[in-house]
Design an enzyme around this catalytic site. Structure first.
Site, short mmCIF file in Angstrom:
data_model
loop_
_atom_site.label_atom_id
_atom_site.label_comp_id
_atom_site.label_asym_id
_atom_site.label_seq_id
_atom_site.Cartn_x
_atom_site.Cartn_y
_atom_site.Cartn_z
N LYS A 117 0.84 -1.19 0.00
CA LYS A 117 0.00 0.00 0.00
C LYS A 117 0.87 1.24 0.00
CE LYS A 117 -3.45 -2.51 2.75
NZ LYS A 117 -4.13 -2.63 4.05
N LYS A 165 -4.86 6.09 3.97
CA LYS A 165 -5.22 5.73 5.35
C LYS A 165 -4.00 5.64 6.24
CE LYS A 165 -3.86 1.23 5.27
NZ LYS A 165 -3.15 0.42 6.28
N SER A 195 -1.08 -1.20 14.65
CA SER A 195 -0.78 -0.36 13.49
C SER A 195 0.57 0.34 13.65
CB SER A 195 -1.89 0.68 13.31
OG SER A 195 -1.48 1.72 12.44
N ARG A 196 1.46 0.12 12.69
CA ARG A 196 2.76 0.79 12.73
C ARG A 196 2.63 2.29 12.52
NH1 ARG A 196 4.04 -4.08 9.82
NH2 ARG A 196 3.92 -3.04 7.80
N VAL A 216 8.43 -1.45 8.05
CA VAL A 216 8.07 -0.33 7.19
C VAL A 216 6.84 0.38 7.74
CG1 VAL A 216 7.25 0.30 4.89
CG2 VAL A 216 9.05 -1.42 5.14
N GLU A 223 4.50 2.76 5.94
CA GLU A 223 4.28 3.34 4.61
C GLU A 223 3.73 4.76 4.68
OE1 GLU A 223 5.20 2.54 1.76
OE2 GLU A 223 5.43 0.38 1.58
#
Length: 332
Positions: free
Chosen positions: A108, A192, A255-256, A280, A282
Site C-alpha cells: 500500500k 489511510k 498499526s505501525r 516499514v 508506509e
C-alpha cells in the site's frame, strides 16, 4: 494451485501461511539468512515471531526459482514487497524473462519519487502483463497469522485475475470480495496510512475520542476527494479498502503508522521511532507524495498537510493540531 509469495515480511509471511493450508505455496525473500531461519524453524522470528507456519510451506532465496513456481498459467504470484521495492522487483522479472501470468500485490502506498500507484509501476515495467490486481483491506498480519477472521477485497480489471485471487485466498477465516476499482482501492490503502499517523498523534496528546472521530471522518473526506480526482469511485472509499482500513489502522494498536503518531506526540524524533520500529511505516514514506498529488489537483487535504509538517518540517504535534482548529468554518 501453485502460489509464489514474493516478500517475507510480516504480511507476506502471514499470507503465505494462510495460502499453504490449501495450495502449493513458496515464500521468497532475498535475505538468505532469513530464509534459512524459516526453513529451520517454520517461524519468522524477525517479523512475525511466535506464530508457527505450516509444514507444507516452502521457502527459497532464489528469485528465479520463485518466479518459475508462480509463472505457470494456472499459478498466482503474490507481491508482498514494499512499494519502494516494486520497480526493482518487476524489473528483475522482466530481465529474467519469467513474468508471471497472474500477479496480485498486497502493498500500500505511492512510489515516493514518481508519485505513481502500484498498478502504474507494473504497467511501466511489465507492459505486456495484463492479468494483475491489488488485494487490500483492514488487516493486521499478526491476526491473519493467528487465523482470526478477516475480510479483504481484490480489485482488478481482469476477471481472470479476480477469480484466481478469490480461488487462492477465499478459505478458512479469510473472506474475499471482488471489484474492479483498482485506483480507488490503492488510494484508500495509501492515504489511510497517513491519516493513521494523525490519529496516533491526537491520541498520544490525549485529545480524546471526539477528536479521534473527527479526524477519521474528515480524513475519510480527504481520502475520497483525492481518490475520485485520480480516477477512483466515491463508493469505494466507504467500503473495506477505504473506511474499513482507515478505522483499523487509525485505532488499532498493532498499526505501525498509528505507533509513529503516538511516539511523535511523546516527543521522540522520527529517526529514533523508525529505527526502533524495525518494520516499514508506509505512511511516512508516502505522505509527501499524497500531499503533492493533492496540490497538483487543487484539493485541500489539511490533515495530510499537518502530518507532513510534523514529519518533515519540524512542526510540533500540538502546534499542528492548533493549526487545524484555527481553520475557517465551512460547510461539511
Amino acid at each position: 494451485m501453485k502460489v509464489a509469495v514474493l516478500g517475507a515480511g510480516a504480511w507476506g509471511t502471514a499470507l503465505a501461511g494462510h495460502l499453504a493450508a490449501r495450495h502449493d505455496t513458496l515464500l521468497w525473500a532475498r535475505d538468505a539468512a532469513l530464509i534459512a531461519g524459516l526453513q529451520a524453524r517454520h517461524e519468522n522470528s524477525r517479523y512475525l515471531d511466535g506464530i508457527a507456519l505450516p509444514d507444507a510451506l516452502r521457502y527459497d532465496a532464489d528469485l528465479g526459482a520463485a518466479l518459475a513456481h508462480g509463472a505457470a498459467d494456472d499459478a498466482l504470484c503474490v507481491i508482498a514487497a514494499p512499494v519502494a521495492g516494486l520497480r526493482t522487483l518487476f524489473g528483475a522479472m522482466r530481465d529474467a524473462g519469467c513474468v508471471p501470468a497472474h500477479v496480485v500485490w498486497v502493498c500500500k502506498g505511492f512510489e515516493a519519487d514518481t508519485h505513481l500507484l502500484p498498478h502504474q509501476v507494473i504497467a511501466a515495467e511489465l507492459p505486456g502483463q495484463h492479468s494483475n490486481g491489488v488485494l487490500s483491506g483492514p488487516s493486521f498480519a499478526r491476526e491473519v497469522g493467528l487465523a482470526l477472521p478477516v475480510a479483504l477485497t481484490v480489485a482488478s480489471t481482469s476477471a481472470e485475475c479476480r477469480e484466481r485471487t478469490l480461488a487462492a485466498f477465499h478459505h478458512g477465516a479469510m473472506r474475499i470480495y471482488t471489484g474492479d476499482d483498482v485506483v480507488g482501492v490503492e488510494v484508500g490503502g495509501a492515504v489511510k496510512n497517513v491519516l493513521a499517523i494523525a490519529t496516533g498523534i491526537a491520541d498520544g496528546l490525549g485529545l480524546g475520542l471526539n477528536a479521534r472521530a473527527a479526524l477519521v471522518t474528515r480524513g475519510l473526506a480527504e481520502m475520497s476527494r483525492l481518490g475520485v480526482a485520480l480516477g477512483g469511485r466515491a463508493e469505494t472509499f466507504t467500503g473495506l479498502t477505504g473506511l474499513g482500513d482507515l478505522i483499523l489502522t487509525a485505532t488499532g494498536d498493532l498499526s505501525r503508522n498509528r505507533t509513529v503518531g503516538l511516539q511523535l506526540a511523546a516527543g521522540r524524533s522520527l529517526n529514533d521511532i523508525l529505527g526502533a520500529l524495525g518494520h516499514v511505516a508506509e505512511g511516512v514514506r508516502c505522505a509527501q507524495a499524497v500531499l503533492a498529488l493533492a496540490r497538483a489537483q487543487s484539493i485541500e487535504m489539511p490533515i495530510t498537510e499537518a502530518v507532513c509538517g510534523v514529519l518533515f518540517d519540524g512542526v510540533a504535534p500540538r502546534d499542528a493540531v492548533s493549526g487545524l482548529l484555527r481553520r475557517d468554518a465551512r460547510a461539511e
